[in-house]
Every structure is written in structure tokens, then in C-alpha cells.
Design an enzyme around this catalytic site. Structure first.
Site, mmCIF file in Angstrom:
data_model
loop_
_atom_site.group_PDB
_atom_site.id
_atom_site.type_symbol
_atom_site.label_atom_id
_atom_site.label_comp_id
_atom_site.label_asym_id
_atom_site.label_seq_id
_atom_site.Cartn_x
_atom_site.Cartn_y
_atom_site.Cartn_z
ATOM 1 N N HIS A 124 5.788 40.588 10.461
ATOM 2 C CA HIS A 124 4.918 40.020 11.491
ATOM 3 C C HIS A 124 3.493 40.544 11.329
ATOM 4 O O HIS A 124 3.146 41.604 11.844
ATOM 5 C CB HIS A 124 5.471 40.375 12.875
ATOM 6 C CG HIS A 124 4.800 39.686 14.016
ATOM 7 N ND1 HIS A 124 5.434 38.750 14.811
ATOM 8 C CD2 HIS A 124 3.540 39.787 14.522
ATOM 9 C CE1 HIS A 124 4.610 38.329 15.743
ATOM 10 N NE2 HIS A 124 3.444 38.942 15.591
ATOM 11 N N HIS A 133 -0.641 38.773 10.917
ATOM 12 C CA HIS A 133 -1.544 37.626 10.774
ATOM 13 C C HIS A 133 -2.564 37.950 9.687
ATOM 14 O O HIS A 133 -3.270 38.946 9.782
ATOM 15 C CB HIS A 133 -2.249 37.342 12.101
ATOM 16 C CG HIS A 133 -1.306 37.015 13.213
ATOM 17 N ND1 HIS A 133 -0.972 35.723 13.553
ATOM 18 C CD2 HIS A 133 -0.604 37.823 14.053
ATOM 19 C CE1 HIS A 133 -0.111 35.741 14.564
ATOM 20 N NE2 HIS A 133 0.122 37.009 14.879
ATOM 21 N N HIS A 189 6.516 33.121 18.318
ATOM 22 C CA HIS A 189 6.041 34.169 19.215
ATOM 23 C C HIS A 189 6.536 33.879 20.631
ATOM 24 O O HIS A 189 6.371 32.765 21.138
ATOM 25 C CB HIS A 189 4.513 34.193 19.249
ATOM 26 C CG HIS A 189 3.860 34.801 18.051
ATOM 27 N ND1 HIS A 189 4.155 34.430 16.770
ATOM 28 C CD2 HIS A 189 2.903 35.774 17.956
ATOM 29 C CE1 HIS A 189 3.398 35.134 15.928
ATOM 30 N NE2 HIS A 189 2.638 35.959 16.623
ATOM 31 N N GLU A 196 5.729 38.298 24.752
ATOM 32 C CA GLU A 196 4.676 39.300 24.575
ATOM 33 C C GLU A 196 3.825 39.302 25.841
ATOM 34 O O GLU A 196 4.003 40.138 26.721
ATOM 35 C CB GLU A 196 3.832 38.992 23.334
ATOM 36 C CG GLU A 196 2.707 39.997 23.104
ATOM 37 C CD GLU A 196 1.713 39.546 22.035
ATOM 38 O OE1 GLU A 196 0.967 40.411 21.543
ATOM 39 O OE2 GLU A 196 1.658 38.339 21.714
ATOM 40 N N ASP A 224 1.208 43.431 13.211
ATOM 41 C CA ASP A 224 0.562 42.346 13.954
ATOM 42 C C ASP A 224 -0.850 42.049 13.432
ATOM 43 O O ASP A 224 -1.014 41.225 12.547
ATOM 44 C CB ASP A 224 0.563 42.667 15.449
ATOM 45 C CG ASP A 224 0.442 41.435 16.333
ATOM 46 O OD1 ASP A 224 0.464 40.310 15.798
ATOM 47 O OD2 ASP A 224 0.351 41.587 17.559
ATOM 48 N N ASP A 225 -1.870 42.668 14.012
ATOM 49 C CA ASP A 225 -3.262 42.571 13.549
ATOM 50 C C ASP A 225 -3.746 44.006 13.349
ATOM 51 O O ASP A 225 -4.511 44.531 14.168
ATOM 52 C CB ASP A 225 -4.140 41.854 14.579
ATOM 53 C CG ASP A 225 -3.674 40.438 14.871
ATOM 54 O OD1 ASP A 225 -3.743 39.596 13.954
ATOM 55 O OD2 ASP A 225 -3.242 40.170 16.012
#
Length: 326
Positions: free
Chosen positions: A8, A10, A186, A189, A267-268
Site C-alpha cells: 500500500h 501511492h 480503500h 480510514e 502509504d505516502d
């Protein structure tokens, strides 16, 4: 060094500050409002998006995207990662002035460069943006289904899960499923357990991006465990975005104890001041996971990866683990 795998992340959100600064010089942009002392700075979700959009806008050509993928995956491999899946966005491609195919080919080129240098295996999950609407997500799914890039192996949906009804996006996922792509979405969250439950009912994914708010409903947690749904957990991201106030209150240990299949991802990463290595460190330090437990996280990720049997067997062999029934 423990071997790691990530499901996961981006790709635009994986751009390290030093790479963004280099891109800013290339395009005569001023990064100082968003990067200070070698780190991204933001104070709330709005300013996070501003920093993210500023950096993403600095990747405009095929070479830019090839460099981004190569840079990120090489850094992952340096920290012991043997596998990575990244979310790609046809919408970002169009915004950058590239065709989705050129954008995908460029990221694939970066993946190939990183693999040649480090041995890291990587795949792309083409991703629709939920708050861009049904038509946009279906367009992304049609691209994913027809692009036939050998490293595109999945389809997902990101964006604001509070926007729209999940059943409106069913057709997009059916287009991807019919093309043989792995399915993730997604949910759970920023929205609560109902978001996860609706995603399971309407989309029928094998994996859920985040999914941690499922902890709010014990019956749903049991349902996830019984179905073998894999949760792509991102603890560092969750704490940075105040999904939970502290690691002590993060539900990953409880989800795991309940029998849910969990993995950790970044994630980021630079925006949340994390990395895949740090996510494994968090699991050890805050969740009390042993080296054996961390190895199990990696194995779960490899078993849930959107790859062919031969690739999965090779990855499991690197872990020193036999394939189970595959």
C-alpha cells in the site's frame, strides 16, 4: 536485516523530499513552503493535500516518473524490501500532460531499473479516485483492463471514502475483475466500520486498504477474519492523520489477535515522516511483535500480492518459506 514487503503505497506520495527539491530546481519552482530541513511540512489534511499536489505537479515527463519509481524502489530495497506494490493514477497522468499508457510505461521502466540493480520485485495497482466520481473511476478501470502492461496486476480505488455510495462503483471493479486483475479498495480510514462492511458487500475485494476502523464492530472483525480478507494497515499514516491518537490505541494488535490477516505499509511515506522500515520498527516497538511475527507480516504480504504463481513462489523462496497450496 529482516526482509520486507509492501502492498500500500501511492507512487506520487512516495517522492522523497530530496527528489522533490531536485525536480523543483528542474522546473523553477519554490519548494520552501512545503519542505523545510529536508522534510515535508503540513498542519492539517488541507495543507497535506497542498504539499502533495505541489510535489506531484513536479513529475511531468516519462523520465520524471521513471526516476521516481526507480528512486523509491531502490531505497526500499536498501531497507530490505523484496516486493512492493504501488498505486498509480491515470488521473495524475492526464494532469501531468501524459497519456495513462505513457505514464504507466514510464513507471514500469523505473521498476525495471530498480529490479536490475537490487532484485526488488514490483507491481502497479491502477487506482481510481472516488471523489472524482463514478465515470472517472470506470475510465481508470477500463484503462487498467486494456493496458496489458506486464507489471499492472491490480485495480483499486482511493480518495475520499465519505463521497458517494460504494455500490455506484461496482461496475468499475467488475471491469477490472473480468480482466483478471487483483482487487483492493480503500475503506475504514477516515470513515468508520460501515465503510469497510459496504466495501466487502458490494466490491468483494481480496484486500482492504487500511480497514482499521473495522475494529469498531466485533462482528465485522470476525467476518474479515473468517473470509481471509487481508488488511493493508499503515500505522504511521493513521497516527499522522489522527485516525487514532496514539500507537497505543492503534487496533492492529487486536485485529491480529482476532485472526485477521494484517500487513504494514507506508502509504505516502515522506509526508507521514515514515518509511516501510519504520513501519516494521513500529510493529516491533509499539505492538510488541517479535522477529518471527515481523517475518509473518512479510509472508502475509507476499501471499496476498497480486502476482503470478511463479513470482510468488520465487518471493517465498527468498523468505525461506514454501508456498502453501499454490
Amino acid at each position: 536485516m529482516a526482509l520486507k514487503a509492501e502492498l500500500h503505497c501511492h507512487i506520487e506520495g512516495a517522492a522523497a523530499p530530496e527528489l522533490v527539491i531536485r525536480q523543483a530546481r528542474k522546473y523553477n519552482a519554490d519548494p520552501t513552503p512545503y519542505i523545510r530541513d529536508g522534510a515535508f511540512v503540513w498542519s492539517d489534511f488541507t495543507t497535506f493535500l497542498q504539499a502533495y499536489d505541489f510535489a506531484a505537479d513536479l513529475f511531468r515527463t516519462e523520465d520524471d516518473y521513471a526516476q521516481l519509481a526507480d528512486h523509491y524502489l531502490t531505497s526500499l530495497a536498501r531497507d530490505g524490501a523484496i516486493y512492493s506494490e504501488v498505486f498509480t493514477s491515470p488521473d495524475h497522468a492526464v494532469k501531468a500532460g501524459l497519456s495513462p499508457q505513457a505514464y504507466t510505461d514510464a513507471i514500469g521502466e523505473g521498476m525495471s531499473r530498480a529490479r536490475a540493480k537490487t532484485g526488488i520485485e514490483a507491481r502497479m495497482i491502477v487506482t481510481g479516485v472516488r471523489h472524482f466520481g463514478v465515470e472517472s473511476v470506470e475510465t481508470a478501470a477500463r484503462f487498467a483492463a486494456k493496458c496489458r502492461h506486464p507489471l499492472v496486476s491490480g485495480f483499486g480505488m482511493a480518495g475520499d471514502e465519505r463521497i458517494g455510495d460504494i455500490e455506484d462503483y461496482v461496475r468499475a471493479f467488475e471491469i477490472a475483475r473480468e480482466a483478471g486483475l487483483g482487487i483492493t479498495v480503500h475503506a475504514g480510514e477516515l470513515a468508520g466500520w460501515e465503510s469497510v462492511d459496504a466495501a466487502l458487500e458490494h466490491i468483494r475485494p481480496s484486500r482492504i486498504g487500511h480497514g482499521v476502523r473495522a475494529i469498531e464492530n466485533p462482528d465485522l472483525v470476525s467476518k474479515i477474519a473468517d473470509a481471509g480478507i487481508v488488511l493493508e494497515c499503515c500505522p504511521g499514516s493513521n497516527i499522522a492523520l489522527n485516525v487514532f491518537p496514539s500507537f497505543a490505541e492503534h487496533p492492529l494488535p487486536k485485529l491480529r489477535q482476532a485472526g485477521c490477516k494484517v500487513t504494514v505499509s507506508s502509504d505516502d511515506p515522506p509526508y507521514f515522516w515514515t518509511s516501510l522500515k519504520r513501519e516494521y520498527d513500529i510493529a516491533a516497538e509499539h505492538f510488541g511483535m517479535s522477529d518471527k511475527d515481523l517475518a509473518a507480516l512479510t509472508r502475509t504480504a507476499v501471499e496476498a500480492a497480486f502476482v503470478d504463481r511463479t513470482t510468488r513462489a520465487a518471493l517465498l523462496a527468498r523468505l525461506g518459506a514454501p508456498a502453501r497450496g499454490r
